[in-house]
Design an enzyme around this catalytic site. Structure first.
Site: not given
Ligand code: PGA
Ligand code: ZN
Length: 427
Positions: A206, A338
């Site tokens: 990330e 999410k």
């Protein structure tokens, strides 16, 4: 056919930030407008998530999406053509019914979420509205507080550190623009610190630095030092946040700390995590225990929940029933939201609404496998989530979301409201 009816749908294989195949769906309306979305993918997934349908085998490491694309071509697309794009719940129920399994294992959560989000984009384009507005309806937009990774570990860095994300939360900034400026300074300070100590290896999935610290505490110390050396007060301006992602290193009844070469019993692990929360200015902590250990989550929430936000990711997997159970059982205080864990926008919304109704925090979140898709920035603003997690402060699949939020904030002008410390119970 009405103007917002779907006239055609295209589905294609594109590539995500890990170089793996993923699905993009593009929906065209009779009116001429269109919208598209790309499915993201997790690496540290909760066991109850909607499933990504992958081909398996040797090609592309087993991550191929030809089966998922075939389901789109043969079943999903024919069922959607002619349907109204602005009836999201109706479209999503068509998708869920077509699949027919609880975790979307037949047609794939990846196929469904790309389709569901593409419909939301097409509807917004058809209404000639920004996506956040089309998604939000009458909700007053809110610019969220970002949660930004500085060091990456866990499943995103080949297990170089046990804990997955070491993040900062600039809740004391006055705007999103200022929040990012603060984090840019902290990221820079962190980079100097790891290179001076000769610890830098590269960046994790990330975009956070991927140093090899000798212990998890050393990583926490370095995170705090980065905040302070950039000139910020961790108590009032920029808090620390960790995503433990504990399910990833819980095996055979113990927490296996590979980086430190030791295994801790659940009791010792509880004491360890409690010690960190007591001795560092930690504002948020995610998945501190394995997803099945509700008793430890409950004890921890009752001990620390009033001053630290306790976030459920693998624990909740963006599922309404899980959120309701967590609210009733006091096992966490916030939902990591999410969309691809839920599989459709409507199911995401149900989990989100359940969290809001219970007074829990809501953090709209990206996955470790991402793309240039910025849908979640609009979701966070339109639904007034108050918090937003995207990964680190490098790599364009991350920066695309931060930058989109800057555009949204600017477009709101004097109407832009930054959620600030209130989302963490601070003023
Ligand atoms: P994932 O990581 O997308 O690999 O699940 C993100 C997170 O755990 O929050
Ligand atoms: Zn997580």
């Amino acid at each position: 056919m009405s103007d917002l009816d779907i006239s055609s749908v295209a589905a294609r294989q594109v590539w995500d930030s890990r170089g793996r195949p993923t699905i993009e769906v593009e929906i065209h309306l009779a009116i001429g407008a269109s919208g598209r979305a790309i499915a993201p993918a997790g690496a540290s997934t909760g066991s109850g998530e909607a499933l990504d349908l992958r081909d398996g085998g040797a090609t592309f490491g087993g991550y191929g999406v030809t089966k998922a694309l075939a389901g789109l071509r043969d079943e999903i697309i024919p069922a959607l053509v002619g349907q109204p794009a602005d009836q999201q719940a109706h479209l999503d129920s068509i998708l869920a019914d077509l699949d027919g399994t609880p975790q979307f294992t037949r047609l794939g959560g990846n196929a469904l979420i790309a389709t569901s989000l593409a419909a939301a984009h097409a509807a917004a384009a058809g209404r000639n509205m920004p996506l956040w507005q089309s998604l939000g309806g009458t909700t007053e937009p809110l610019i969220p507080v970002p949660e930004i990774q500085i060091f990456g570990g866990g499943a995103h860095a080949a297990g170089a550190m046990d804990l997955q994300d070491f993040m900062v939360v600039p809740f004391g900034a006055s705007s999103f623009r200022e929040a990012l400026e603060w984090v840019a300074e902290i990221y820079l300070a962190a980079g100097k610190l790891v290179s001076q100590r000769g610890l830098s290896v590269g960046v994790a999935d990330e975009g956070g630095f991927w140093p090899v610290f000798e212990s998890n505490e050393k990583a926490l110390d370095s995170l705090l030092a980065s905040i302070e050396s950039a000139g910020f007060d961790p108590a009032t301006q920029v808090g620390m946040s960790i995503d433990v992602a504990a399910s990833q290193f819980y095996r055979d009844g113990a927490y296996q700390l590979k980086a430190e070469g030791r295994a801790l019993s659940p009791q010792d692990w509880y004491a360890q995590v409690s010690g960190w929360v007591r001795s560092y200015p930690i504002a948020m902590i995610e998945d501190p225990f394995t997803e099945h250990d509700h008793a430890s989550h409950r004890a921890f929430t009752s001990e620390f929940g009033s001053r630290v936000q306790i976030v459920g990711d693998d624990l909740l997997v963006t599922n309404r029933q899980n959120v309701e159970a967590a609210a009733a059982g006091h096992t966490c205080t916030a939902l990591l939201c999410k969309p691809n864990q839920a599989g459709t926008l409507t199911r995401t919304r149900e989990a989100f609404d359940a969290a809001k109704a219970a007074g829990m925090g809501t953090i709209v979140s990206a996955r470790s496998g991402e793309s240039e898709d910025t849908t979640i920035a609009h979701l966070a603003v339109g639904w007034a989530s108050g918090q937003f997690k995207v990964g680190s402060f490098t790599r364009s699949e991350r920066m695309a979301k931060w930058n989109e939020m800057l555009r949204i904030e600017e477009s709101l002008g004097t109407r832009a409201r930054y959620a600030g410390g209130s989302v963490l119970g601070r003023t």
